[in-house]
Design a protein around this motif. Structure first.
Motif, PDB file in Angstrom:
ATOM      1  N   ALA A 237      64.920  58.401  69.557  1.00 27.36           N
ATOM      2  CA  ALA A 237      65.217  57.190  70.327  1.00 27.36           C
ATOM      3  C   ALA A 237      64.647  57.287  71.737  1.00 27.36           C
ATOM      4  O   ALA A 237      64.032  56.337  72.247  1.00 27.36           O
ATOM      5  CB  ALA A 237      66.730  56.962  70.375  1.00 27.36           C
ATOM      6  N   ALA A 238      64.849  58.438  72.378  1.00 21.60           N
ATOM      7  CA  ALA A 238      64.330  58.615  73.737  1.00 21.60           C
ATOM      8  C   ALA A 238      62.805  58.570  73.748  1.00 21.60           C
ATOM      9  O   ALA A 238      62.192  57.938  74.619  1.00 21.60           O
ATOM     10  CB  ALA A 238      64.824  59.937  74.315  1.00 21.60           C
ATOM     11  N   ASP A 241      61.600  54.952  73.267  1.00 21.52           N
ATOM     12  CA  ASP A 241      61.764  54.186  74.510  1.00 21.52           C
ATOM     13  C   ASP A 241      60.708  54.570  75.536  1.00 21.52           C
ATOM     14  O   ASP A 241      60.251  53.725  76.313  1.00 21.52           O
ATOM     15  CB  ASP A 241      63.157  54.424  75.101  1.00 21.52           C
ATOM     16  N   ASP A 242      60.309  55.850  75.548  1.00 23.47           N
ATOM     17  CA  ASP A 242      59.338  56.347  76.531  1.00 23.47           C
ATOM     18  C   ASP A 242      57.894  56.210  76.065  1.00 23.47           C
ATOM     19  O   ASP A 242      56.972  56.555  76.811  1.00 23.47           O
ATOM     20  CB  ASP A 242      59.625  57.822  76.851  1.00 23.47           C
ATOM     21  N   HIS A 297      59.250  58.743  64.082  1.00 23.54           N
ATOM     22  CA  HIS A 297      59.717  57.582  64.824  1.00 23.54           C
ATOM     23  C   HIS A 297      58.606  56.583  65.123  1.00 23.54           C
ATOM     24  O   HIS A 297      58.894  55.447  65.516  1.00 23.54           O
ATOM     25  CB  HIS A 297      60.407  58.005  66.125  1.00 23.54           C
ATOM     26  N   GLU A 301      57.908  51.753  65.634  1.00 20.44           N
ATOM     27  CA  GLU A 301      56.986  50.967  66.436  1.00 20.44           C
ATOM     28  C   GLU A 301      56.088  50.120  65.549  1.00 20.44           C
ATOM     29  O   GLU A 301      55.845  48.936  65.826  1.00 20.44           O
ATOM     30  CB  GLU A 301      56.150  51.913  67.324  1.00 20.44           C
TER      31      GLU A 301
END
Length: 306
Positions: A237-238, A241-242, A297, A301
Motif C-alpha cells: 500500500a505504501a 501510494d509512493d 502491487h 495500478e
C-alpha cells in the motif's frame, strides 16, 4: 487501516432510561443493533417489513411499530439496516415515511455501492431529511462489544450530534469524512479483501483434500500464511501510494509461475481453477505491459488504468 482523528473507543454517554432510537430492518444484524440499544437503556422502537421478527425484542422492552412511518416518528434518530440501498430507498421513499422523517436523522448501516449512498443522500437532502451513511465491518456477534467496528461518512456535526446514541453499540466508531460515499467505498474495498481471501481459502481446502490433506492438517499453515500478510499489505500500500513498484524480492514473473502451478494442479484434479486463472491472466497482462520485474502491487495500478 488508517483511522481519522474522530475515531474513539465507545464509552456510552446515555444514561439508562434516556435517549431513543428507531431501528428499521430486523435481519440478524438489525436485531443485534436493536438488542445493543436495549442493553444500553435506550427507548428502542423496531420495525421490519416481514412481521414477527420483533417478538424477542418486544419481549425485552422494545416497542414494535405497526408501520415504518410510525416507527420513525418515535425517535429523532432512525438506524436502517437492510440488505442494500434499493431496500433502504424502498422503505424511506414511501410517502408517509418520508413525511415523518422530515427534520429527523437517518443513519444507514446497510451495505452497498458508494453510488447508492450518494443517491440516497441526495434524495434525503431534497426531502429535508438529515442523512449519515455507515458500514459495519464486524459480525453480528461483535455488536455491543468492544470488538465492533463502525465506519461513517457525511456531515461531521451530524455525526457528533448522534454519537451518544451510536456509542450504545460499543466498539470503535470512525468518521471518515463528509463525502457521503466514503464509508461505502471502504466497505466495498474491505469486503473485497474478505471474500477474495475466503474464496482462496475454500479453493485451497479443495486442492488439499484432493491431495489427501485434511482441512485440520492444512489450517495451521494457512494461519501462518495469513500472519505474514499484514506487513506485506502495508508495504504494498505504501509503495503504491509512493509510486514505487520495485519487485526485487518477488518479481511478477516469479508470481506468474507460481500461479500457473496452482492452476495446473487444480485442473489435474478436476477442480475449477477459474479464480486462479483470472488472477494469473491479470498478472500476465501486467508482465506483457513491461512490468515483469515489478512487484505484485503493480497489478493494482494496471487495474486502475482507464
Amino acid at each position: 487501516m488508517q483511522h481519522s482523528e474522530t475515531e474513539t473507543e465507545s464509552q456510552t454517554g446515555i444514561e439508562a432510561g434516556t435517549g431513543s432510537v428507531t431501528v428499521l430492518g430486523l435481519g440478524p444484524m438489525g436485531r443485534a443493533l436493536a438488542s445493543a440499544f436495549l442493553d444500553a437503556g435506550l427507548r428502542t422502537t423496531v420495525w421490519n417489513r416481514t412481521p414477527g421478527r420483533d417478538r424477542e425484542l418486544v419481549a425485552r422492552g422494545a416497542r414494535g411499530a405497526a408501520s415504518a412511518a410510525e416507527a420513525v416518528t418515535a425517535s429523532e434518530l432512525t438506524v436502517v439496516c437492510v440488505v442494500n440501498y434499493g431496500a433502504v430507498e424502498g422503505i424511506l421513499r414511501d410517502g408517509p415515511v418520508a413525511d415523518a422523517l422530515k427534520g429527523r436523522t437517518v443513519v444507514n448501516l446497510s451495505s452497498g455501492a458508494p453510488e447508492g449512498a450518494r443517491g440516497t443522500a441526495d434524495w434525503a437532502a431534497a426531502h429535508g431529511i438529515r442523512f449519515l451513511d455507515g458500514a459495519i465491518m464486524t459480525p453480528t456477534t461483535t455488536i455491543g462489544t468492544p470488538a465492533g467496528v463502525f465506519l461513517y461518512a457525511g456531515p461531521e456535526d451530524l455525526y457528533r450530534e448522534h454519537r451518544p446514541v451510536l456509542d450504545a453499540l460499543n466498539g470503535t466508531h470512525t468518521h471518515l469524512g463528509e463525502e457521503i460515499g466514503r464509508a461505502a467505498a471502504y466497505d466495498i474495498a474491505l469486503l473485497d479483501i474478505f471474500w477474495t481471501a475466503s474464496a482462496g481459502f475454500a479453493h485451497a481446502l479443495a486442492v488439499a483434500r484432493a491431495e489427501g490433506i485434511t482441512g485440520r492438517e492444512l489450517t495451521p499453515y494457512a494461519q501462518g500464511i495469513a500472519a505474514i500478510l499484514p506487513p506485506i499489505f502495508e508495504g504494498w500500500a505504501a509503495n503504491l501510494d509512493d509510486g514505487d513498484f520495485s519487485g526485487e524480492d518477488n518479481p511478477l514473473t516469479s508470481a506468474v509461475s507460481s500461479m500457473a502451478h496452482i492452476a495446473e494442479t487444480s485442473e489435474a484434479h478436476g477442480i475449477d481453477a477459474s479464480l486462479m486463472r483470472a488472477v494469473e491472466a491479470g498478472a500476465r497482462r501486467t508482465v506483457e505491459l513491461g512490468h515483469g520485474t515489478d512487484g505484485f502491487h503493480r497489478i493494482a495500478e494496471v487495474l486502475g488504468r482507464d
